[in-house]
Scaffold this motif. Sequence first.
Motif, short mmCIF file in Angstrom:
data_model
loop_
_atom_site.label_atom_id
_atom_site.label_comp_id
_atom_site.label_asym_id
_atom_site.label_seq_id
_atom_site.Cartn_x
_atom_site.Cartn_y
_atom_site.Cartn_z
N THR A 107 -4.24 2.88 0.68
CA THR A 107 -3.14 3.22 0.47
C THR A 107 -2.36 3.77 1.73
O THR A 107 -3.26 4.18 2.67
N TYR A 114 -10.45 0.82 -2.75
CA TYR A 114 -8.88 1.02 -2.92
C TYR A 114 -8.37 1.21 -1.48
O TYR A 114 -8.81 1.96 -0.66
N LYS A 140 0.92 -1.17 -0.04
CA LYS A 140 -0.10 0.20 -0.04
C LYS A 140 0.80 1.46 0.02
O LYS A 140 0.38 2.51 -0.23
N ASP A 180 2.38 4.43 -0.81
CA ASP A 180 2.24 5.28 -2.03
C ASP A 180 1.80 4.84 -3.17
O ASP A 180 2.24 4.94 -4.35
N SER A 181 1.00 3.80 -2.97
CA SER A 181 0.15 3.17 -4.20
C SER A 181 -1.14 2.70 -3.69
O SER A 181 -1.51 2.41 -2.62
N TRP A 182 -1.97 2.73 -4.98
CA TRP A 182 -3.36 2.21 -4.53
C TRP A 182 -3.31 0.87 -4.77
O TRP A 182 -2.80 0.32 -5.73
N LEU A 225 -0.34 6.62 2.37
CA LEU A 225 0.30 7.81 1.39
C LEU A 225 1.34 8.55 2.27
O LEU A 225 1.05 9.35 3.43
#
Length: 263
Positions: free
Chosen positions: A185, A183, A143, A145-147, A187
Amino acid sequence: MSEIKVIPRFSQDRGNADHDWLRTFHTFSFAMYQDFDHAQYGSLRVINEDRVAARTGFGTHSHREFEIFSYVVDGELEHKDSMNNTEVLKRGDVQLTSAGTGISHSEKAHGNKEVHFLQIWSLPSVSRLPPKYFTRHFSDKEKEDSWVRVVAPVNAEGVQKDVREGSRQGEGPAPVQSPLTMYATLLSAGKSLSQAMKGPKGYVHVVMRSGYNEGLAHGATIKVAGQPLREGDGAYLQIPSSSDLVIENVGDRVAEIILFDLE
Protein backbone atom coordinates in the motif's frame (compact mmCIF):
# COMPACT_ATOMS: atom_id res chain seq x y z
CA MET A 1 -10.77 -11.81 21.05
CA SER A 2 -7.01 -11.81 21.63
CA GLU A 3 -5.04 -8.90 20.24
CA ILE A 4 -2.34 -9.20 17.59
CA LYS A 5 1.10 -9.22 19.20
CA VAL A 6 3.63 -6.91 17.53
CA ILE A 7 7.37 -7.56 17.99
CA PRO A 8 9.32 -4.68 16.37
CA ARG A 9 12.37 -5.31 14.20
CA PHE A 10 13.98 -1.89 14.12
CA SER A 11 16.06 -0.80 11.15
CA GLN A 12 19.23 -0.18 13.16
CA ASP A 13 19.14 -3.78 14.41
CA ARG A 14 19.11 -5.35 10.94
CA GLY A 15 22.20 -6.62 9.20
CA ASN A 16 23.57 -4.06 6.77
CA ALA A 17 26.49 -3.51 4.43
CA ASP A 18 27.85 -0.82 2.14
CA HIS A 19 29.87 -2.34 -0.70
CA ASP A 20 29.98 0.92 -2.69
CA TRP A 21 28.09 -0.66 -5.62
CA LEU A 22 25.53 -2.20 -3.23
CA ARG A 23 23.99 -0.73 -0.08
CA THR A 24 21.78 -3.25 1.65
CA PHE A 25 19.83 -4.09 4.80
CA HIS A 26 19.01 -7.68 5.81
CA THR A 27 15.95 -8.43 7.94
CA PHE A 28 16.98 -12.09 8.21
CA SER A 29 20.36 -13.87 8.28
CA PHE A 30 22.02 -13.44 4.89
CA ALA A 31 25.58 -13.58 3.53
CA MET A 32 28.00 -12.35 6.21
CA TYR A 33 25.15 -11.34 8.55
CA GLN A 34 24.09 -14.30 10.70
CA ASP A 35 21.66 -14.06 13.61
CA PHE A 36 19.91 -17.21 14.81
CA ASP A 37 17.16 -15.10 16.36
CA HIS A 38 16.31 -13.75 12.91
CA ALA A 39 16.79 -16.68 10.52
CA GLN A 40 13.28 -16.97 9.07
CA TYR A 41 9.63 -16.50 10.02
CA GLY A 42 7.15 -19.05 8.78
CA SER A 43 8.01 -19.61 5.13
CA LEU A 44 9.60 -16.13 4.88
CA ARG A 45 13.38 -16.50 4.65
CA VAL A 46 14.84 -13.27 3.17
CA ILE A 47 13.88 -9.59 3.06
CA ASN A 48 16.78 -7.56 1.69
CA GLU A 49 16.29 -3.87 0.95
CA ASP A 50 18.88 -3.23 -1.76
CA ARG A 51 20.20 -0.17 -3.55
CA VAL A 52 22.37 -1.12 -6.52
CA ALA A 53 24.50 1.55 -8.22
CA ALA A 54 24.01 2.36 -11.90
CA ARG A 55 25.43 -0.19 -14.35
CA THR A 56 26.38 -2.64 -11.59
CA GLY A 57 24.63 -5.54 -9.96
CA PHE A 58 24.54 -9.20 -9.10
CA GLY A 59 26.30 -11.25 -11.78
CA THR A 60 25.02 -14.62 -12.93
CA HIS A 61 24.53 -16.98 -9.98
CA SER A 62 22.36 -20.00 -9.23
CA HIS A 63 19.47 -20.87 -6.90
CA ARG A 64 17.29 -23.86 -6.21
CA GLU A 65 14.32 -24.62 -3.94
CA PHE A 66 13.50 -20.98 -3.23
CA GLU A 67 10.70 -18.67 -4.31
CA ILE A 68 12.50 -15.42 -5.17
CA PHE A 69 10.64 -12.19 -5.81
CA SER A 70 11.69 -8.61 -6.42
CA TYR A 71 9.56 -5.56 -5.59
CA VAL A 72 10.88 -2.53 -7.47
CA VAL A 73 10.69 0.74 -5.51
CA ASP A 74 12.67 3.10 -7.75
CA GLY A 75 14.88 2.90 -10.81
CA GLU A 76 15.05 0.01 -13.27
CA LEU A 77 16.13 -3.59 -12.61
CA GLU A 78 17.45 -5.70 -15.49
CA HIS A 79 16.76 -9.42 -15.12
CA LYS A 80 18.27 -12.24 -17.20
CA ASP A 81 18.01 -15.96 -16.49
CA SER A 82 18.72 -19.47 -17.74
CA MET A 83 15.08 -19.83 -18.87
CA ASN A 84 15.80 -17.21 -21.56
CA ASN A 85 13.86 -14.49 -19.77
CA THR A 86 15.21 -10.97 -20.25
CA GLU A 87 13.25 -8.08 -18.80
CA VAL A 88 13.69 -4.55 -17.46
CA LEU A 89 11.52 -4.06 -14.40
CA LYS A 90 10.34 -0.63 -13.26
CA ARG A 91 8.54 0.90 -10.28
CA GLY A 92 5.39 -1.04 -9.55
CA ASP A 93 6.69 -4.26 -11.07
CA VAL A 94 6.86 -7.48 -9.09
CA GLN A 95 8.98 -10.29 -10.54
CA LEU A 96 8.76 -13.81 -9.11
CA THR A 97 11.10 -16.69 -9.95
CA SER A 98 10.11 -20.11 -8.67
CA ALA A 99 13.60 -21.63 -8.69
CA GLY A 100 12.48 -25.23 -8.17
CA THR A 101 15.09 -27.71 -9.40
CA GLY A 102 17.46 -24.88 -10.30
CA ILE A 103 17.94 -21.65 -12.25
CA SER A 104 20.73 -19.16 -12.90
CA HIS A 105 20.06 -15.45 -13.16
CA SER A 106 21.55 -11.97 -12.95
CA GLU A 107 20.00 -8.79 -11.52
CA LYS A 108 21.53 -5.43 -12.41
CA ALA A 109 20.73 -1.73 -12.37
CA HIS A 110 19.58 -0.69 -15.83
CA GLY A 111 20.33 2.78 -17.15
CA ASN A 112 22.17 5.65 -15.52
CA LYS A 113 20.68 5.62 -12.00
CA GLU A 114 20.61 3.25 -9.07
CA VAL A 115 17.80 0.78 -8.56
CA HIS A 116 16.11 0.40 -5.18
CA PHE A 117 14.24 -2.84 -4.67
CA LEU A 118 13.22 -5.43 -2.11
CA GLN A 119 14.59 -8.92 -2.68
CA ILE A 120 12.39 -11.46 -0.93
CA TRP A 121 12.78 -15.23 -0.62
CA SER A 122 10.36 -17.80 0.73
CA LEU A 123 10.53 -21.57 1.18
CA PRO A 124 8.32 -23.61 -1.16
CA SER A 125 5.79 -26.08 0.20
CA VAL A 126 6.69 -28.63 -2.51
CA SER A 127 10.23 -29.48 -3.60
CA ARG A 128 11.68 -30.36 -7.01
CA LEU A 129 9.20 -28.32 -9.03
CA PRO A 130 10.11 -27.14 -12.54
CA PRO A 131 11.38 -23.54 -12.48
CA LYS A 132 8.92 -20.82 -13.55
CA TYR A 133 9.00 -17.06 -14.05
CA PHE A 134 6.25 -14.48 -13.58
CA THR A 135 5.92 -10.70 -13.65
CA ARG A 136 3.09 -8.44 -12.56
CA HIS A 137 2.58 -4.67 -12.44
CA PHE A 138 0.70 -2.71 -9.76
CA SER A 139 0.42 1.04 -10.17
CA ASP A 140 0.77 3.65 -7.44
CA LYS A 141 -2.87 4.53 -8.08
CA GLU A 142 -3.97 0.98 -7.23
CA LYS A 143 -2.00 1.05 -3.97
CA GLU A 144 -3.20 4.48 -2.85
CA ASP A 145 -4.79 4.02 0.60
CA SER A 146 -5.68 0.44 -0.29
CA TRP A 147 -4.09 -2.97 0.18
CA VAL A 148 -3.14 -4.62 -3.10
CA ARG A 149 -2.45 -8.34 -3.11
CA VAL A 150 0.76 -8.63 -5.13
CA VAL A 151 1.80 -12.22 -4.34
CA ALA A 152 -0.43 -15.11 -3.22
CA PRO A 153 -0.29 -18.92 -2.98
CA VAL A 154 -0.80 -20.80 -6.24
CA ASN A 155 -4.09 -22.27 -5.01
CA ALA A 156 -5.54 -18.99 -3.69
CA GLU A 157 -8.65 -17.44 -5.18
CA GLY A 158 -7.99 -15.26 -8.24
CA VAL A 159 -4.44 -16.49 -8.86
CA GLN A 160 -3.61 -17.22 -12.50
CA LYS A 161 -1.23 -20.07 -11.81
CA ASP A 162 -1.17 -21.32 -15.41
CA VAL A 163 0.00 -18.09 -17.10
CA ARG A 164 3.49 -19.40 -17.71
CA GLU A 165 4.28 -19.75 -21.40
CA GLY A 166 4.33 -16.98 -24.00
CA SER A 167 3.25 -13.83 -22.15
CA ARG A 168 4.67 -13.75 -18.63
CA GLN A 169 2.33 -10.94 -17.66
CA GLY A 170 -0.92 -12.06 -16.10
CA GLU A 171 -3.52 -10.39 -13.96
CA GLY A 172 -3.78 -10.46 -10.19
CA PRO A 173 -1.11 -11.58 -7.74
CA ALA A 174 1.99 -13.51 -8.76
CA PRO A 175 1.66 -17.20 -7.79
CA VAL A 176 4.04 -18.36 -5.07
CA GLN A 177 4.64 -21.97 -4.01
CA SER A 178 4.54 -20.98 -0.33
CA PRO A 179 1.76 -20.36 2.21
CA LEU A 180 2.39 -16.62 1.94
CA THR A 181 0.33 -13.63 0.82
CA MET A 182 2.04 -10.28 0.24
CA TYR A 183 0.20 -6.96 0.21
CA ALA A 184 1.43 -3.46 -0.63
CA THR A 185 0.00 0.00 0.00
CA LEU A 186 0.84 3.69 -0.30
CA LEU A 187 -0.83 5.04 2.82
CA SER A 188 -1.46 8.77 2.98
CA ALA A 189 -0.71 10.88 6.05
CA GLY A 190 -3.55 10.69 8.55
CA LYS A 191 -5.10 7.60 6.97
CA SER A 192 -5.50 4.10 8.38
CA LEU A 193 -6.08 0.68 6.83
CA SER A 194 -7.39 -2.60 8.16
CA GLN A 195 -6.55 -6.03 6.80
CA ALA A 196 -8.10 -9.36 7.82
CA MET A 197 -5.24 -11.73 8.63
CA LYS A 198 -5.40 -15.52 8.39
CA GLY A 199 -2.22 -16.03 10.39
CA PRO A 200 -0.93 -17.41 12.64
CA LYS A 201 2.03 -15.21 11.67
CA GLY A 202 2.64 -12.04 9.72
CA TYR A 203 5.36 -9.53 9.00
CA VAL A 204 5.19 -5.82 8.13
CA HIS A 205 7.94 -3.65 6.62
CA VAL A 206 8.09 0.11 6.01
CA VAL A 207 10.00 0.83 2.79
CA MET A 208 12.92 3.31 3.07
CA ARG A 209 11.68 5.83 0.51
CA SER A 210 13.52 8.80 2.08
CA GLY A 211 17.01 7.42 1.53
CA TYR A 212 19.55 4.87 2.67
CA ASN A 213 19.75 4.71 6.47
CA GLU A 214 17.52 7.76 6.90
CA GLY A 215 14.57 6.01 8.52
CA LEU A 216 15.63 6.77 12.09
CA ALA A 217 15.28 10.53 11.78
CA HIS A 218 13.35 11.16 8.58
CA GLY A 219 10.60 9.76 6.46
CA ALA A 220 7.24 8.20 7.11
CA THR A 221 6.01 7.04 10.52
CA ILE A 222 3.24 4.51 11.05
CA LYS A 223 1.63 2.63 13.90
CA VAL A 224 0.96 -1.10 13.63
CA ALA A 225 -1.60 -2.17 16.23
CA GLY A 226 -0.35 0.83 18.23
CA GLN A 227 3.40 0.15 17.77
CA PRO A 228 5.28 3.08 16.15
CA LEU A 229 7.52 2.17 13.17
CA ARG A 230 9.65 4.37 10.92
CA GLU A 231 11.04 3.79 7.46
CA GLY A 232 13.25 0.71 7.43
CA ASP A 233 11.55 -0.75 10.48
CA GLY A 234 9.52 -3.92 10.44
CA ALA A 235 7.65 -6.09 12.90
CA TYR A 236 6.86 -9.72 13.53
CA LEU A 237 3.15 -10.30 14.01
CA GLN A 238 1.64 -13.08 16.09
CA ILE A 239 -1.97 -13.37 15.01
CA PRO A 240 -4.87 -15.02 16.82
CA SER A 241 -7.59 -16.45 14.59
CA SER A 242 -10.03 -14.08 12.87
CA SER A 243 -8.02 -10.93 13.56
CA ASP A 244 -7.92 -7.63 11.72
CA LEU A 245 -4.64 -5.72 11.59
CA VAL A 246 -4.91 -1.93 11.74
CA ILE A 247 -2.11 0.26 10.39
CA GLU A 248 -2.15 4.05 10.80
CA ASN A 249 0.01 6.67 9.10
CA VAL A 250 0.83 9.07 11.93
CA GLY A 251 3.52 10.98 10.01
CA ASP A 252 3.48 13.84 7.54
CA ARG A 253 4.06 11.95 4.26
CA VAL A 254 2.98 8.89 2.30
CA ALA A 255 4.23 5.59 3.70
CA GLU A 256 4.98 2.63 1.42
CA ILE A 257 4.21 -0.51 3.41
CA ILE A 258 4.65 -4.21 2.67
CA LEU A 259 2.60 -6.75 4.63
CA PHE A 260 2.95 -10.54 4.69
CA ASP A 261 0.25 -12.94 5.90
CA LEU A 262 1.98 -16.24 6.73
CA GLU A 263 -0.44 -19.14 7.00
